[in-house]
Design an enzyme around this catalytic site. Structure first.
Site, PDB file in Angstrom:
ATOM      1  N   ASP A  78      87.459  82.689  17.012  1.00  0.00           N
ATOM      2  CA  ASP A  78      86.651  82.606  15.796  1.00  0.00           C
ATOM      3  C   ASP A  78      86.088  81.186  15.685  1.00  0.00           C
ATOM      4  OD1 ASP A  78      85.727  82.167  13.230  1.00  0.00           O
ATOM      5  OD2 ASP A  78      87.325  83.297  12.247  1.00  0.00           O
ATOM      6  N   THR A 107      72.515  98.290   8.778  1.00  0.00           N
ATOM      7  CA  THR A 107      71.073  98.362   8.548  1.00  0.00           C
ATOM      8  C   THR A 107      70.340  97.172   9.149  1.00  0.00           C
ATOM      9  OG1 THR A 107      71.313  99.620   6.514  1.00  0.00           O
ATOM     10  CG2 THR A 107      69.249  98.442   6.799  1.00  0.00           C
ATOM     11  N   PHE A 130      92.139  81.573   8.729  1.00  0.00           N
ATOM     12  CA  PHE A 130      91.110  82.100   7.828  1.00  0.00           C
ATOM     13  C   PHE A 130      90.030  82.747   8.674  1.00  0.00           C
ATOM     14  CE2 PHE A 130      87.369  82.465   5.359  1.00  0.00           C
ATOM     15  CZ  PHE A 130      87.812  82.745   4.085  1.00  0.00           C
TER      16      PHE A 130
END
Lengths: 494, 494
Positions: free
Chosen positions: A277, A332, A169
């Site tokens: 991860d 951003t 996952f």
């Protein structure tokens, strides 16, 4: 509670909501729900609370004007960072960097951290293929905008799935979802990238009893990794390999340090980035800041992604993954400075209160207790495994998995499941041996109730639950004996 | 400043950093940098600050214990929302919902809002194709995990790009990046989905002078949309169309209300979701809460995504986009309650201080002033356009675009560019006519300096800049006359 559900149900799909919380009354390791029930929390918001609820260090984190200003003046961090941002990156994020890594990018969440680690892997792969050239051809520029090669090349990221178990996952955005191999329902109806999937080892427990079989697993899976590299080399060359140190949503599937060491060698030889991860394993729950520190890798991984307990998303990386041009790993906000205000406090508490040591200590109590229970209930549970308090065990059937989580809840414990028939423990780093004892007691009661599938009779066991264990600073109504069984309990993989 | 750059440079690619900020001294419409320079900010962190810097309503937003607790107890919102979350969704997000929409999901950022809007579109498309059936075949379940059809179907999302201009920007994660058509550098080296791209109108200005030509643009582009639907129907049917009300990063490209009305009709007829990306246009800068309100659509768009000034990501949607099963539009955090604490204040201020009216009023001053300037400097600028304060103009060349942004900065204004040769204005909602006058004065000075490419001579124009305009509550050192020209100015599309 029902009323709240009715309100939210008019606004969104809320079938995943288990409980409405009272976060004023929740404290430490205890979660208070809207009805005044109190639960010992070993799930901690899908493993995302480092210090439990309402830790004083966090409640006080925004006492100063400058922290409030970090909160309300959220900048475009990649363009106009605050003057204290370089210090924060260094003193907060780099102070806990995985050994050997000195570079870091901040992001918003785990998925976007992994997406951007993929980008870093693709960029380095392509730059190398260009012989280090940092300019692009007209054709590359043109085809990139058309989403076709050579500008948008047919490259891939490899991920992992066991033969019979649920798999990796890495997130649910379209890039990461292509590497996520946990459950079909996460992926159905979404177009995806066809990318290589290598076998993840499936160990038998206890490890010391199945040494030969498990080594064989490692061997076969590593051979499968090589096969996948070969198979995809022509079609969609593999620029990176992403792997969890412990496949969490997939069922707390472990692989040995030797497996990871060999995997790193293969990646190096193949020129593919090794992306670890650590979104769920990072920030201490295995007893080390980063789970891959248990693997004694001869050199650091290429990229290490994080989120959840780290409060901010992001990734550490080797300097060769610095992009040759700016604005290629960019968005951003590029994270959120207010999360570092909190993370700074979290790290301080981890250090001053020696929480990694506590995790080890509590983990031992928990694991020993789980081993006792698997001896006591051999037909119900087995394969106790894990590091620190990042522990799990398997149960006989998926149905029993559901029943255990539900009955734990009725008995005052918020637990979590993962994979097909695994119960996972994800307590906060402040989980102490006394909480472990309490949890084990309630789990034992739960298993007894469910043993032989005789109907649970909660009242008769009420005295099993030792209220004195509940922390005295908890002012909440201490009634964990919910007898209603209102909430459906879907598995909340995330 | 240089020192800070040296520090951050050891930790990450920081070529995009323009200035280090002092967010203690920044106030209202004024950005203070680390060297004590003050700038009038018409770029506002890539258009993401609704109320400028350090607005009292935001500084006070976390005065109460309950708001601090929302901040430090960040839940997995999809599983354990706080008991006040349904109220917050209703009173905050739904209080400003686009007309006709009553459903909302929260997310972390603009990209992840768009990614999840895509998912909602794909899910409804596939559910319809199954005749409303909400179960899956064995084959679908199996192939979904393999990332291949039918479980992971070959479907597409259509986006837009003008023939000669830069195109759509919907984000940089792999799903959204496939629909982003702004600049090659955002996309190079990343594998992508080959998806349909329809032509976006390219208008000539002033609109009233080129009515016929622009209507022709609409007609041709709408025909192209139909063509794309046909072309991709066999290959990768289009489940959704995503479009910005004003293509912002692409160069502030506008399309008429009629164009959007016709586009909606086409989407309805084709059974594709119309996704309006209001990430940059939403929350007031066009004078309405949502820019698409200017288009008088006969029915609401299917999905409206937001982020930036809304402080939280998310999307509004029609009830048919409620997923038939839970956990399909899901992730760990599903947004951040602390952002709604701030958004609640922002919305209160927008309402009590009538900021949408102010945007209209200030926008008129700005636009009139820009029109005067395009008359005064016809060889330098043209095509003034926009709604509210969401304004832009084109300049003669990409080189002049860079020079204008740099010279504005030297003259005390933080401005932004977009597209190939466009200057965009993105002031906060608190930008008043007096700030507009000040900006116009500095822009005029800047254009004069650059007129005929004669070397800029800053000192001689220093007195053009009327200091009294600077708000008196600004305690910062008011020296906007930076003569150093240290920072490179890459375009920060995000």
């Amino acid at each position: 509670m029902l009323e709240l559900r009715t309100v939210i149900d008019t606004m969104q799909q809320c079938g995943s909501v288990q409980l409405f919380a009272n976060y004023e009354k929740s404290a430490g390791n205890y979660f208070a729900d809207a009805d005044g029930n109190l639960f010992l929390d070993v799930y901690t918001q899908i493993s995302s609370l480092p210090l439990g609820y309402n830790h004083p260090a966090l409640l006080n984190a925004f006492q100063n004007d400058s922290e409030v200003r970090a909160l309300v003046n959220r900048p475009a961090l990649g363009v106009f960072p605050a003057d204290d941002w370089p210090r924060k990156l260094r003193d907060v994020l780099l102070s806990v960097a995985p050994p050997g890594l000195r570079h870091v990018m901040t992001m918003m969440c785990g998925a976007c951290s992994n997406e951007n680690a993929f980008k870093a892997a693709f960029i380095l792969y392509c730059t190398k293929k260009r012989g280090g050239k940092t300019t692009f051809t007209e054709e590359e520029m043109k085809t990139a905008l058309l989403n076709i090669p050579p500008g948008a090349p047919d490259l891939s990221i490899m991920s992992f799935k066991g033969l019979n178990s649920s798999g990796a996952f890495h997130g649910r955005t379209f890039g990461t979802l292509a590497t996520t191999k946990s459950k079909a329902i996460h992926k159905l109806d979404f177009p995806s990238f066809e990318w290589p999937v290598a076998r993840f080892p499936e160990y038998k427990y206890p490890l010391e009893e199945f040494k030969r079989e498990n080594e064989q697993q490692d061997k076969e899976c590593l051979a499968h990794v090589e096969e996948q590299f070969d198979k995809w080399e022509k079609k969609k060359p593999t620029a990176g390999v992403i792997i969890e140190p412990i496949q969490a949503e997939g069922g707390d599937n472990h692989a040995s340090p030797e497996f990871f060491q060999e995997l790193q060698k293969i990646c190096n030889r193949r020129g593919a980035a090794l992306i670890i991860d650590e979104v769920q394993t990072g920030c201490g729950p295995t007893g080390k800041m980063w789970c891959h520190e248990h693997f004694n890798l001869p050199s650091p991984p290429d990229l290490v992604t994080f989120s959840k307990k780290m409060l901010t998303g992001g990734f550490y990386f080797k300097p060769e993954y610095l992009t040759p041009q700016p604005l290629r790993i960019f968005n951003t906000w590029m994270g959120d400075p207010s999360k570092l205000v909190m993370l700074e406090q979290v790290i301080k508490v981890i250090k001053t209160e020696k929480l990694l040591q506590l995790v080890e200590e509590t983990g031992k109590v928990l694991k020993n207790g789980l081993h006792s229970l698997e001896t006591e209930f051999p037909s119900m549970m087995n394969s106790v495994r894990g590091r620190g308090t990042f522990l799990a065990f398997d149960v006989a059937t998926p149905e029993l998995q559901d029943k255990i989580v539900q009955t734990l809840k009725q008995n005052g414990v918020l637990g979590g499941s993962c994979g097909i028939r695994t119960i996972r423990l994800r307590p906060a780093l402040i989980f102490e041996p006394k909480h472990a004892e309490l949890f084990l007691e309630i789990l034992r009661k739960t298993l007894r109730q469910l043993n032989g599938h005789r109907p649970a009779s909660y009242a008769s066991h009420a005295t099993d639950f030792s209220l004195p264990f509940i922390e005295t600073h908890t002012t909440a109504c201490t009634d964990p004996y919910r007898t209603d069984n209102s909430s459906p309990m879907p598995t909340c993989d995330a």
